[in-house]
Design an enzyme around this catalytic site. Structure first.
Site, mmCIF file in Angstrom:
data_model
loop_
_atom_site.group_PDB
_atom_site.id
_atom_site.type_symbol
_atom_site.label_atom_id
_atom_site.label_comp_id
_atom_site.label_asym_id
_atom_site.label_seq_id
_atom_site.Cartn_x
_atom_site.Cartn_y
_atom_site.Cartn_z
ATOM 1 N N SER A 157 -9.632 -0.310 7.139
ATOM 2 C CA SER A 157 -9.024 -0.097 5.816
ATOM 3 C C SER A 157 -8.390 -1.324 5.172
ATOM 4 O O SER A 157 -8.067 -1.295 3.988
ATOM 5 C CB SER A 157 -7.990 1.023 5.881
ATOM 6 N N SER A 165 -9.530 2.059 2.965
ATOM 7 C CA SER A 165 -8.638 2.767 2.071
ATOM 8 C C SER A 165 -7.655 1.867 1.304
ATOM 9 O O SER A 165 -7.081 2.313 0.316
ATOM 10 C CB SER A 165 -7.841 3.801 2.871
ATOM 11 N N LYS A 189 0.858 -1.195 0.000
ATOM 12 C CA LYS A 189 0.000 0.000 0.000
ATOM 13 C C LYS A 189 0.888 1.236 0.000
ATOM 14 O O LYS A 189 1.927 1.276 0.686
ATOM 15 C CB LYS A 189 -0.892 -0.026 1.242
#
Lengths: 485, 485
Positions: A178, A154, A79
């Site tokens: 997330s 996210s 990420k």
């Protein structure tokens, strides 16, 4: 060997014994990324040369060294709020566009030391703030299961990348759901570890007391494999835990007998789409048929969780994001003096959702409001933690839907932040209480994935993985959306 | 000048840099004078993803200092973030301690003239220092640019906050001097105000006689960052005069922050408290609470050296004059010299007299401290022995000390080299005395007729003929014996 049909564990095994080269593996995945990511936009940067070089390095290792690498040759997506040394790290923000960190996150370092090959950085909502990945400064990611829908957020980029098999493993971060909510939306496995289990060193902070790095994978076993490697004390993170790391895979295949599953009414009532609820209940029925017990439990302070979360997380974020001031690194706007340097840089560098949360958090910490907002939210947090402590006296794990809904349409919530915040209703409590939680695929509603979440006591990751493995056994394996026919 | 219907109220906030090897939250060197930004790393530069890790040695030094001021140590304290934007503050917050400082309720006994009083310390907290800005012009606003040097960012500090227990510039000076002395014994700081390793803010207000309300309600003026003990005194004197003048003219005193201009010896307005910062303090989530065990605190206490007040008691017991005691305790090097010297020569008065007169004069002339003295404590003791056993006269001793100072040689070596030993042999001196009596018949007559002064002249003549080496006692005795026959 059909590399793309193979799990991370199997890939590592083949590379270890020399059946296949790491370079071959990496090339197969890079190929797939080139073919598929143009449309999905799960990735923000891809390191073809670096990944190949790393793979060749692994291939050149003496066999006895390679056999010690649990992730030998496994491509990894990271990420883009987790620092990597070869690829830039933007946190999905214009303010850090093109930013190269002088150091690498501990979790990435550990994965790489275990033989993983970082191939790409995954898209995300800016600084982790969002539940759809639409708040990325670099454009949204599409859900591989339905390209007009969001992948969640996210960690939407890493989750979509796993679902589309752009890599077998990904590292995400989870502040209020997330990792788990995008895992649910993308039909994969995502685990948020106990607070302190995985070092936060090198994770660009959103809300420091809630953030954790964790694995995303197609199977529970692969998630456990990655978790095993990244867990443990880190001298560079004072909040990381010295608690010994359990062996997450040793007993994974042994179903838990008489598992007591707590079913909190607060997570199955209003606000949860009925179809989602039915999918989860149906899995519970199958688990019961296999000998598990379900126990109705009460987590009375759940209703305050979203409110508490949206005070604590923005408060910490307002502070953590203050360092992005245009003075030392990242984006700098034109300015005539110091104050306008700060104002212009931050106004032009941050997206709307980030600005909203920074303002919210700044307000919550302001003189005269601190007690009624921040302090009160911390009290709620303590009560939520206590709710869980009491529940775990009766049950082994708590079950909830991971998200109250199936993936929603791209753009459908952009102008309704409150509705967006409600997406986190099932996941934020684990962060507030510091507890580990895993999301595993539970089934589908009209072809859209639904996730089931188990929340466990602190450091019960091994237990959660075993429970997740039991779910895998009773849920039909999906036909992955972009896999070759 | 001062209005008798008002009393002066002064409180001081003193920042002291701790001389740890590394910074407070990272491994960078804590050193003054290195090239700009050379003692920096991702942590003290406030890079994204970097985390603070507390330096235990900084905690030990801070606790040692607090114990030396008789503070109560909080066993569970906490770090907080103090937030504001400024280019010398890389994270845009300073890690400090707000409502749970590690130490509270200490005291310092001060002597101002003949009065003694106790100044209470309200609290001592730990925090990290900011960096430094080097403006290319006069100040940040008017400069074409400013250069940021973050070598100092993250250096450990303690802030010592007094109660407003002082009522004059003299008392403030005495307090600062005593603070410095105690800290120099504990040996936790360089205490160089000109290098910024000790900095002082002074709060000055005027309290109407008989005022019974809270001092917080009085309009308080804070004078920031005064750079020497002398200037703190001057700033307070100016401020008392300025506030008295305003009160006499019937004007109100504004609660504000003022600076001090060294050249004009005046304070000037910087900002009024109405436009004061809201620092939005909240608990630092990157650091766990600071837990100190009673046992550990006791071990730090046991490691403290003998402190000034204990020395005062001990020196008083030895019969040393109060004035000499103050000179001694304010200079640990002097005290160490005295202690060592007393190991060889037990006459305390003799040693202190020599140290504080001749030694001090020679050291001052050479700009040396007692620690750097070319004549060590053992050498001084040897010299005093030689005087005590009559080998040298007092005057010869003084001359020899100068010679020892210049050459670094011991008294015995010099006596041998220079043939300086005192002549005490009756037989040798009797010859000299006889010839002096013969040569000065007139003076001998004066003596015999009752002019006692005449004897001194005759002694002087003998000393002259022996180039000062004759023992004055022996010469005196011989002259009396022969003249009084």
């Amino acid at each position: 060997m059909d590399t793309l049909a193979t799990s991370a564990g199997e890939i590592a095994q083949s590379v270890r014994v020399g059946d296949v080269s790491a370079e071959h593996i990496v090339n197969v995945y890079l190929d797939r990324i080139r073919r598929l990511d143009g449309e999905l936009h799960a990735l923000l940067s891809v390191d073809e040369a670096g990944a190949r070089a790393a793979a060749r390095m692994l291939d050149s290792l003496p066999a006895e060294q390679r056999t010690r690498l649990p992730l030998a040759g496994v491509p990894l997506v990271v990420k883009d709020n987790i620092l990597t040394d070869r690829l830039p790290t933007s946190a999905g923000s214009k303010i850090l566009a093109g930013f190269y960190s002088p150091f690498q996150a501990t979790a990435v370092e550990r994965a790489v030391a275990a033989g993983a090959v970082v191939v790409a950085k995954g898209n995300l909502d800016e600084f982790g703030m969002g539940s759809s990945t639409e708040h990325s400064a670099f454009g949204p990611t599409r859900n591989p299961w339905a390209r007009d829908r969001v992948p969640g957020g996210s960690s939407g980029g890493p989750a979509a990348a796993i679902a589309a098999n752009l890599a077998p493993l990904a590292l995400g971060s989870d502040t209020g759901g997330s990792i788990r909510q995008p895992a649910a939306f993308c039909g994969i496995v995502g685990l948020k570890p106990t607070y302190g289990r995985v070092s936060r060193f090198g994770l660009i902070a959103y809300a420091s007391s809630l953030d954790q790095i964790g694995p995303l994978a197609r199977t529970v076993r692969d998630a456990g494999l990655l978790l095993q490697v990244i867990s443990g004390l880190d001298a560079r993170d004072a909040t990381s835990s010295a608690e010994p790391v359990a062996d997450y895979l040793a007993e994974l295949e042994y179903p838990l007998r008489g598992l007591r599953i707590g079913v909190p009414s607060q997570y199955f009532g209003a606000g949860i789409e009925p179809e989602v609820r039915s999918v989860v209940m149906s899995v519970l029925d199958r688990l019961k048929a296999g000998g598990a017990q379900t126990v109705e439990i009460n987590l009375p302070h759940t209703e305050y969780a979203i409110a508490a979360y949206y005070l604590i997380a923005p408060a910490e974020a307002s502070s953590n994001l203050s360092r992005f001031d245009g003075v030392r690194y990242g984006f700098r706007a034109g300015a005539s003096d110091l104050v306008s340097l700060y104002q212009n840089t931050r106004a032009e560098g941050f997206g709307g959702e980030v600005v909203r949360r920074v303002l919210l958090g700044t307000h919550a910490l302001s003189a005269g409001y601190y007690d009624q907002y921040y302090v009160k939210a911390q009290k709620v947090r303590a009560l939520i933690r206590r709710d869980f402590m009491e529940a775990f006296a009766e049950v082994d794990v708590v079950v909830t839907p991971t998200a109250p809904e199936v993936p929603f349409g791209l753009g459908s919530r952009r102008d309704d932040p409150l509705k967006m915040y409600q997406s986190d209703i099932c996941t934020v409590t684990a962060n507030l209480a510091g507890l580990p939680a895993v999301s595993v695929p539970a089934g589908f509603v009209e072809g859209l994935p639904v996730g089931l979440q188990f929340i466990g006591p602190a450091y019960s990751e091994a237990l959660l993985l075993r429970a997740g493995r039991m779910v895998e056994e009773v849920v039909e394996r999906p036909r992955w959306p972009l896999d070759e026919p | 000048m001062a209005d008798p219907s008002y009393e002066v109220v002064v409180g001081l906030e003193v920042h002291v840099e701790l001389k740890t090897k590394s910074k407070m939250f990272c491994g960078c060197a804590n050193a003054f004078g290195a090239g700009p930004n050379t003692n920096t790393c991702p942590v003290c530069l406030g890079m994204p993803g970097a985390l603070p890790v507390l330096n235990r040695e900084a905690v030990r030094m801070a606790v040692a200092a607090a114990l030396a001021f008789n503070c109560t140590i909080r066993q569970r304290s906490r770090f907080d973030r103090k937030q504001y934007f400024y280019p010398d503050l890389p994270k845009a917050y300073q890690i400090s301690q707000y409502d749970a400082p590690f130490a509270e309720w200490g005291s310092v006994a001060i002597r101002s003239g003949s009065t003694r009083r106790t100044v209470r310390i309200r609290r001592i907290h730990m925090e990290e220092d900011a960096g430094k800005l080097n403006h290319l012009g006069q100040n940040l606003q008017s400069s074409a640019g400013s250069l940021v040097d973050l070598n100092r960012a993250g250096v450990p500090l303690i802030e010592i906050v007094s109660e407003p227990d002082m009522s004059s510039a003299d008392e403030a000076r005495a307090y600062l001097n005593e603070l410095r002395t105690v800290l120099s014994y504990v040996d936790v700081s360089d205490l160089r105000m000109e290098e910024g390793s000790m900095r002082c803010d002074a709060n000055v207000s005027m309290k109407p006689v008989g005022f019974v309300g809270s001092l917080e309600d009085l309009p308080r003026v804070e004078i920031k960052n005064v750079n020497s003990v002398r200037n703190v005194g001057r700033a307070i004197e100016y401020e008392i005069a300025r506030q008295s003048r305003l009160l006499a003219a019937g004007e109100a005193i504004t609660k504000e922050t003022r600076g001090f201009n060294d050249a004009s010896a005046r304070t000037y307005s910087q900002r009024s408290k109405e436009e004061a910062n809201d620092y939005r303090y909240f608990p630092e989530p990157d650091l766990p609470p600071l837990m100190l065990t009673g046992e550990w605190i006791a071990s730090v206490k046991a490691g403290l050296p003998t402190l000034p007040d204990a020395w005062r008691e001990r020196l008083t017991g030895m019969g040393i004059a109060d004035q000499d005691i103050e000179t001694l305790v304010h200079d640990p090097a002097q005290l160490a010299f005295l202690t060592r010297c007393l190991e060889y020569e037990s006459d305390v008065r003799l040693v202190t007299t020599w140290m504080l007169s001749d030694m001090l004069r020679l050291l001052n002339a050479a700009d040396l401290t007692f620690a750097e003295s070319p004549v060590g404590p053992e050498q001084l003791a040897e010299l005093l022995h030689l005087i005590g056993d009559g080998t040298l006269s007092g005057r010869m001793g003084k001359e020899l000390l100068e010679n020892m100072f210049a050459t670094g040689k011991s008294a015995k070596t010099l006596i041998e080299q220079l043939g300086m030993a005192q002549i005490t042999d009756d037989r040798v001196l009797r010859e000299q005395v006889t010839s002096v009596i013969a040569d000065h018949a007139k003076v001998v007559e004066d003596y015999r007729s009752g002019k006692a002064k005449a004897l001194g002249f005759l002694v002087g003549q003998v000393m002259k003929r022996t180039r000062g080496q004759a023992s004055p006692e022996v010469v005196n005795r011989l002259l009396r014996e022969m003249l009084d026959e």
